[in-house]
Design a protein around this motif. Sequence first.
Motif, PDB file in Angstrom:
ATOM      1  N   ALA A  51      -1.352  43.318 -50.200  1.00 19.18           N
ATOM      2  CA  ALA A  51      -0.482  44.476 -50.399  1.00 19.18           C
ATOM      3  C   ALA A  51       0.488  44.268 -51.557  1.00 19.18           C
ATOM      4  O   ALA A  51       1.466  45.012 -51.695  1.00 19.18           O
ATOM      5  CB  ALA A  51       0.301  44.774 -49.118  1.00 19.18           C
ATOM      6  N   TRP A 107       0.822  50.329 -45.029  1.00 23.39           N
ATOM      7  CA  TRP A 107       0.325  49.167 -45.777  1.00 23.39           C
ATOM      8  C   TRP A 107      -0.192  49.607 -47.141  1.00 23.39           C
ATOM      9  O   TRP A 107       0.054  48.948 -48.153  1.00 23.39           O
ATOM     10  CB  TRP A 107      -0.771  48.469 -44.982  1.00 23.39           C
ATOM     11  CG  TRP A 107      -1.276  47.210 -45.614  1.00 23.39           C
ATOM     12  CD1 TRP A 107      -0.817  45.941 -45.407  1.00 23.39           C
ATOM     13  CD2 TRP A 107      -2.339  47.090 -46.582  1.00 23.39           C
ATOM     14  NE1 TRP A 107      -1.527  45.044 -46.170  1.00 23.39           N
ATOM     15  CE2 TRP A 107      -2.464  45.728 -46.899  1.00 23.39           C
ATOM     16  CE3 TRP A 107      -3.190  48.009 -47.189  1.00 23.39           C
ATOM     17  CZ2 TRP A 107      -3.405  45.256 -47.809  1.00 23.39           C
ATOM     18  CZ3 TRP A 107      -4.129  47.542 -48.104  1.00 23.39           C
ATOM     19  CH2 TRP A 107      -4.236  46.187 -48.402  1.00 23.39           C
ATOM     20  N   HIS A 108      -0.911  50.715 -47.187  1.00 25.17           N
ATOM     21  CA  HIS A 108      -1.425  51.227 -48.457  1.00 25.17           C
ATOM     22  C   HIS A 108      -0.279  51.650 -49.370  1.00 25.17           C
ATOM     23  O   HIS A 108      -0.353  51.470 -50.594  1.00 25.17           O
ATOM     24  CB  HIS A 108      -2.373  52.392 -48.212  1.00 25.17           C
ATOM     25  CG  HIS A 108      -3.542  52.048 -47.345  1.00 25.17           C
ATOM     26  ND1 HIS A 108      -4.568  51.239 -47.766  1.00 25.17           N
ATOM     27  CD2 HIS A 108      -3.838  52.386 -46.066  1.00 25.17           C
ATOM     28  CE1 HIS A 108      -5.452  51.091 -46.787  1.00 25.17           C
ATOM     29  NE2 HIS A 108      -5.029  51.775 -45.750  1.00 25.17           N
ATOM     30  N   LYS A 140       1.066  48.556 -50.998  1.00 20.50           N
ATOM     31  CA  LYS A 140       0.137  48.088 -52.027  1.00 20.50           C
ATOM     32  C   LYS A 140       0.278  48.913 -53.307  1.00 20.50           C
ATOM     33  O   LYS A 140       0.277  48.361 -54.420  1.00 20.50           O
ATOM     34  CB  LYS A 140      -1.295  48.179 -51.495  1.00 20.50           C
ATOM     35  CG  LYS A 140      -2.369  47.719 -52.474  1.00 20.50           C
ATOM     36  CD  LYS A 140      -3.756  47.875 -51.867  1.00 20.50           C
ATOM     37  CE  LYS A 140      -4.844  47.448 -52.850  1.00 20.50           C
ATOM     38  NZ  LYS A 140      -6.198  47.657 -52.284  1.00 20.50           N
ATOM     39  N   SER A 186      -7.114  59.568 -47.163  1.00 21.55           N
ATOM     40  CA  SER A 186      -7.170  58.289 -46.453  1.00 21.55           C
ATOM     41  C   SER A 186      -8.304  58.326 -45.442  1.00 21.55           C
ATOM     42  O   SER A 186      -8.686  59.401 -44.956  1.00 21.55           O
ATOM     43  CB  SER A 186      -5.850  58.008 -45.734  1.00 21.55           C
ATOM     44  OG  SER A 186      -4.771  57.927 -46.640  1.00 21.55           O
ATOM     45  N   GLU A 228      -9.038  48.640 -47.373  1.00 23.09           N
ATOM     46  CA  GLU A 228      -7.789  48.380 -48.094  1.00 23.09           C
ATOM     47  C   GLU A 228      -7.504  49.468 -49.117  1.00 23.09           C
ATOM     48  O   GLU A 228      -6.629  49.315 -49.971  1.00 23.09           O
ATOM     49  CB  GLU A 228      -7.842  46.999 -48.755  1.00 23.09           C
ATOM     50  CG  GLU A 228      -7.882  45.866 -47.745  1.00 23.09           C
ATOM     51  CD  GLU A 228      -7.815  44.488 -48.383  1.00 23.09           C
ATOM     52  OE1 GLU A 228      -7.796  44.409 -49.634  1.00 23.09           O
ATOM     53  OE2 GLU A 228      -7.773  43.484 -47.637  1.00 23.09           O
ATOM     54  N   ASP A 229      -8.228  50.575 -49.024  1.00 27.45           N
ATOM     55  CA  ASP A 229      -8.018  51.706 -49.928  1.00 27.45           C
ATOM     56  C   ASP A 229      -7.433  52.871 -49.145  1.00 27.45           C
ATOM     57  O   ASP A 229      -7.880  53.155 -48.023  1.00 27.45           O
ATOM     58  CB  ASP A 229      -9.346  52.128 -50.570  1.00 27.45           C
ATOM     59  CG  ASP A 229     -10.052  50.967 -51.252  1.00 27.45           C
ATOM     60  OD1 ASP A 229      -9.441  50.380 -52.161  1.00 27.45           O
ATOM     61  OD2 ASP A 229     -11.190  50.649 -50.864  1.00 27.45           O
ATOM     62  N   GLY A 230      -6.472  53.566 -49.726  1.00 28.96           N
ATOM     63  CA  GLY A 230      -5.892  54.701 -49.031  1.00 28.96           C
ATOM     64  C   GLY A 230      -4.828  55.393 -49.849  1.00 28.96           C
ATOM     65  O   GLY A 230      -4.400  54.911 -50.899  1.00 28.96           O
TER      66      GLY A 230
END
Length: 860
Positions: free
Chosen positions: A371, A651-652, A655, A805, A818-820
């Motif tokens: 992140a 979390w996204h 990041k 998302s 881990e993508d959003g």
Amino acid sequence: MTVIPTRITPARVPAPVARALHEGWTLRVASGPAPDEIVAGGAVEATVPGCVHTDLLAAGLIPDPYLDDNEALLAWIGLVDWTYETSFEWAPDEHERHDLVFGGLDTVATVRLNGRVVLQSANQHRSFRVDVREALVEGANTLEVAFRSPIRYANAQSLELGARPRPYPLPYEAIRKSASNFGWDWGIATYTSGIWRSVRLESWSTARIAEARFMASPVGEGGRLEVAVEIERADAAGAPLSLAAEVAGRRVELAVDEGADTALLAVELAEALRWWPVGHGEQPLYEASVWLLAGDASADDASELDSVRRRVGFRTVRWDVAPDEAGTPFTLVVNERPVFVKGVNWIPDDALPVRVDRARYERRLRQAVAANLNLVRVWGGGIYESDDFYELCDELGLLTWQDFLFACAAYPEEEPLRGEIEAEAREQIVRLSSHASLVLLTGNNENLWGHEDWGWKRYLDGRTWGAYYYHELFPSLVAELAPQVPYSPGSPFSPVQPDGTAPHPNAEPHGTMHLWEQWNRQDYLTYRDHRPRFVAEFGWQGPPAWSTLVRSVSDDPLSPESPGMIVHQKAAEGNVKLTNGLLPHFRVPADMETWHWAMQLNQANAVRVALEHFRSSAPHTMGAVVWQLNDCWPVTSWAAIDGDERLKPLWHALKLAFAPRLVTVQPRGDGLAVVLSNDTDVAWTGELVIARRAFDGAELASRTVPFEVAARGTVTAPIDAELVAAGDAAAEFIVATATATATATATASAAGGATAGDVDERGFWFFAEPRDSRLPEAGLSFETEALDGGTEVRITASTFVRDLSLLVDKADPDASTEDGLVTLMPGETATFLVRHAHPIDNAALTSERVVRTANELVAR
């Protein structure tokens, strides 16, 4: 991470014999309100290290405390006295001393060996060593650890020491036990008891190393390792001793003066690589060792008595708090480079901490690195984490900020707490100070602020509240034991000014600040009203992942206010604040799954707005530490990773907002500006295109300008007035796109900075909140491709789409991505890599339940 090996001198005589005493334990109720069936059942098998809860769970005697309202059903556990017992065989040997060593006892315990009391303890946060040679017998030995009820003990100590102000009912300040173990506004109350860390019998002779403090410092192109050693002797004659220390193949030896019990060794290295935080360089670690020997260390007949090994990194660290024209900065400087802190607060990763092993620490800390974080603050209401945590931070380049364990309460300065706290602090300073990742020790969490603003002074009426610890004891111990480690009296904290005045602890222009008015009372857009020097706490709530929620709450029907949801929402008026925080941006959805998505998205947006604002203010603001990274059970909370280890949309947001290169649009004066932040080691150059567009993709106005942002720099580009003047605020937006030049991209890639995927960075500005906009229904098409270990999902938008998302846990509880939070203009495509171990039906992966956007939250 690079580990440089060292030569290990073979032992000529046995080192201390450490025998783990982890087998054969049983657990039983000694007294208290335990259910009849548990009392009648007698002793159950116990695991050590462990705790009462894990043993009762393993025996099938209690339900999972994390499900539904089982927390209330199990509150009796904290009112019971519990006894652990085991036996072991022992025979006399050649060793002079036999020490019983407990790595940790939770918390109030009487230890008996063969019926003799050998130890009485009342501190979860330290270890204990006791000489038991007089209590041992040849043959079978019985070891018993009897724990008192932590609730009853804390209440009794509160009566003895006097009540102190705190935010929760039980007097956690009267016992040296994890404060959050008694419940917090995100945490379950478990009231644990148990032998929560290792227990062993150590047998040794002549002398042992009682303490070894390693301090690694860069010197020119090389480095210097100092090892301060304290020696405990078993023999009254005081046999001649010597020491040897080694790092990176360099060894020094030292004869210990007759009768001396301390010594200092220094090893000089002509070359030593520098240790850097993640995102700033590599993390070379060097194995360092110190040996205690009987006789001359260089003689062939020298006998090794003891040794200690650590991994060290050579770096310098300081915090710049020199006053400037704007107040007092709080800027981390590593190897004389200012570092913008991209941080998170850390709480115990499980309300039953014995269940957190090295693998779980590594999963969590790697999620932090992924992140784009570079610092983890270990909050003062939890625990000092195990060695695994700090070792992994060293390896990963994650800076650690460690609070002493004091949180949100006034703490007595009288005995027995006073002596326990000094012993605890000494041990933890020595244990942690060798870690390259450790950049700050802090006296407490919010106690200085509480004493100033929360009515404590009247309540205390002259009683002690902890000032001695924060302003006298801890700084003196740090100066004595680890002068290389910076110390701050509290968080938040404002340094004393040159004229001797002391600003308010939470003063915006000075030092560290906590911002909680937004979550408690204000809209999150008001984060932009603040320009702190460093934000050590702020955050926004959101529910856990859907799979986590429905696993832990079995309400039927499930609703935001159903009984289980309220049990799993610990914040005062938490759901009211969730709703109040949502309404300025979205209407409250009618169905539960959409409510869940709206609250998760609002949490992510709130923190992202704050982080982009704080980052755009660098170097005035030089760090933000989000509350919080992790959860300790399934709960609606401020966490970015929920109690079942699943990533939330927050979390996204971390990041994206902490990306190495960031483009953000921010208010500046009466207008807007594009702020480009470059947190890499190379300059960022290229073209910046600022455009005002309609939701249908039509370009209404634009401007292209060249840009150059220095390494670790920030540049602000005002936006022309005609670009800012929206013709239809409900259906227009600004997009700023930074395209790096090919040369800059190649240079950055070669330097380990931006990669080809980082060539275009962009930021958006919307003239109206989603609820007041005409954001269209999302038009999406899908392509999927099976990959090794997962599925690639490509999503193409035919309309303008905000915050796309995938809530992939709805398709498979074990899936992750881990993508959003992707925003797409018409015709653009986003690619998501979904990781899963078992096959997933593509229709489920692209269903409306999984694929979520801000668009469906807008009423039409």
